[in-house]
Design an enzyme around this catalytic site. Structure first.
Site, PDB file in Angstrom:
ATOM      1  N   HIS A  12       0.831  -1.216   0.000  1.00  0.00           N
ATOM      2  CA  HIS A  12       0.000   0.000   0.000  1.00  0.00           C
ATOM      3  C   HIS A  12       0.863   1.264   0.000  1.00  0.00           C
ATOM      4  O   HIS A  12       0.600   2.219   0.724  1.00  0.00           O
ATOM      5  CB  HIS A  12      -1.012  -0.011   1.157  1.00  0.00           C
ATOM      6  CG  HIS A  12      -0.423  -0.078   2.532  1.00  0.00           C
ATOM      7  ND1 HIS A  12      -1.031  -0.746   3.570  1.00  0.00           N
ATOM      8  CD2 HIS A  12       0.703   0.463   3.068  1.00  0.00           C
ATOM      9  CE1 HIS A  12      -0.322  -0.626   4.674  1.00  0.00           C
ATOM     10  NE2 HIS A  12       0.733   0.122   4.393  1.00  0.00           N
ATOM     11  N   HIS A  59      -1.556   4.888   9.848  1.00  0.00           N
ATOM     12  CA  HIS A  59      -0.266   5.574   9.929  1.00  0.00           C
ATOM     13  C   HIS A  59      -0.411   6.861  10.739  1.00  0.00           C
ATOM     14  O   HIS A  59      -0.134   7.953  10.246  1.00  0.00           O
ATOM     15  CB  HIS A  59       0.271   5.854   8.528  1.00  0.00           C
ATOM     16  CG  HIS A  59       0.471   4.629   7.694  1.00  0.00           C
ATOM     17  ND1 HIS A  59      -0.577   3.987   7.050  1.00  0.00           N
ATOM     18  CD2 HIS A  59       1.585   3.914   7.406  1.00  0.00           C
ATOM     19  CE1 HIS A  59      -0.101   2.935   6.388  1.00  0.00           C
ATOM     20  NE2 HIS A  59       1.203   2.871   6.586  1.00  0.00           N
ATOM     21  N   HIS A 197      10.975  -3.201   3.160  1.00  0.00           N
ATOM     22  CA  HIS A 197      11.338  -1.797   3.056  1.00  0.00           C
ATOM     23  C   HIS A 197      11.703  -1.244   4.421  1.00  0.00           C
ATOM     24  O   HIS A 197      11.268  -1.747   5.455  1.00  0.00           O
ATOM     25  CB  HIS A 197      10.243  -0.945   2.416  1.00  0.00           C
ATOM     26  CG  HIS A 197       8.937  -0.863   3.157  1.00  0.00           C
ATOM     27  ND1 HIS A 197       8.144  -1.942   3.455  1.00  0.00           N
ATOM     28  CD2 HIS A 197       8.263   0.219   3.645  1.00  0.00           C
ATOM     29  CE1 HIS A 197       7.051  -1.551   4.074  1.00  0.00           C
ATOM     30  NE2 HIS A 197       7.104  -0.247   4.212  1.00  0.00           N
ATOM     31  N   GLU A 244       4.992  -5.200   8.408  1.00  0.00           N
ATOM     32  CA  GLU A 244       3.630  -5.061   7.873  1.00  0.00           C
ATOM     33  C   GLU A 244       3.124  -6.364   7.249  1.00  0.00           C
ATOM     34  O   GLU A 244       1.906  -6.554   7.116  1.00  0.00           O
ATOM     35  CB  GLU A 244       3.586  -3.945   6.830  1.00  0.00           C
ATOM     36  CG  GLU A 244       3.738  -2.550   7.410  1.00  0.00           C
ATOM     37  CD  GLU A 244       3.670  -1.468   6.352  1.00  0.00           C
ATOM     38  OE1 GLU A 244       3.599  -0.288   6.736  1.00  0.00           O
ATOM     39  OE2 GLU A 244       3.683  -1.797   5.151  1.00  0.00           O
TER      40      GLU A 244
END
Length: 287
Positions: A12, A59, A197, A244
């Site tokens: 996402h 977030h 990441h 995640e």
């Protein structure tokens, strides 16, 4: 009764939303990303869901440092796109499914998962970017997303975060809840976030395709092995934000088991590096 017809998995990446919102999708850098979703978009048009349970992480828009639920389910009627500091994305308000959400909450809580019930919240790129990737970019003023969406937020921002085993078990409890819902609904469960990441520190920009492909292999064929990955391995191999990927395990747990014990069918699989400063992964699995 309702049933889970498919599970969908996707990164996402917020820059994807920005590329769409600012008309940059046809640029060579981004065109390769969006081309990887064309097969899934066509598949969705052929068999659209009646509702989606979308697993994502907030977030720091709906939940700040003062309140960090481990698992939270949206039980409201609608969810506006959040302003993440540069204005809300120009996409439609997300319509919820309060009846199905309440039923899932009742069933899952009785199965000993402590869900936080959220009747009102804004949803950020973690939820809206997957919708744009799979359904295309609609104009906000005259369009609705194709079906209701039930947000299921998982804390992967503030440690301690839930284990992969707990996320896989939660998905199975969600499937049980959906299958006991009295209305005939075609429900999909989407897991979002990842892949490898890291956004800060000396390893910022870390991408590990070997880990990413191995994770997608395990998720498809031996989800218990993927669920057994300890948090430290996500950090070491996939970067600080690689955690995640535990949200993909919620969706995988929701996949109905085949009577013959075989792995689900992989309708589409896509992997691309880089999308912004992350690896991007995508899977569609059906029973």
């Amino acid at each position: 009764m309702a049933h889970v017809s498919a599970t969908v998995y996707t990164s996402h990446v917020p820059a994807i939303g920005a590329a769409l919102d600012h008309g940059r999708a046809a640029e060579p850098y981004w065109a390769a990303v969006f081309a990887g979703y064309e097969a899934s978009r066509a598949w969705l048009r052929e068999d659209p869901p009646d509702a989606i349970v979308l697993v994502f992480n907030d977030h720091a828009t709906a939940f700040g440092p003062d309140l960090v639920p481990t698992f939270a389910i949206g039980t409201g009627e609608s969810y506006a796109p959040a302003d993440e500091g540069w204005g809300a994305r120009p996409v439609p308000v997300v319509q919820g499914h309060p009846e199905l959400a309440a039923h899932i909450a009742q069933s899952v809580i009785q199965d000993d998962f402590d869900l936080t019930l959220v009747n009102r919240m804004d949803v950020d790129h973690g939820l809206t970017v997957p919708l744009s990737l799979l359904f295309g970019q609609p104009p906000a003023h005259d369009f609705r997303w194709p079906c209701p969406v039930i947000p299921l937020a998982v804390n992967v921002v503030q440690y301690p975060v839930p284990s992969g085993r707990r996320c896989l078990a939660l998905g199975r409890a969600i499937r049980k809840a959906i299958e006991s819902y009295g209305e005939d609904l075609n429900v999909q469960v989407w897991g979002t976030g990842g892949m490898s990441h890291q956004l800060q520190g000396p390893r910022a920009g870390l991408i590990n395709p070997v880990f990413d492909h191995a994770f997608m292999d395990m998720l498809t064929t031996v989800p218990e092995a993927a669920a057994a990955i300890p948090h430290v391995d996500y950090v070491r191999e996939a970067g600080s934000e690689g955690i995640e990927l535990v949200m993909w395990l919620v969706a995988r747990g929701a996949m109905p088991e085949r009577a013959d014990g075989r792995a689900p069918t992989c309708v589409h699989r896509f992997y691309h590096v880089p999308a912004s400063n992350t690896a991007l992964g995508h899977l569609v699995l059906t029973p």
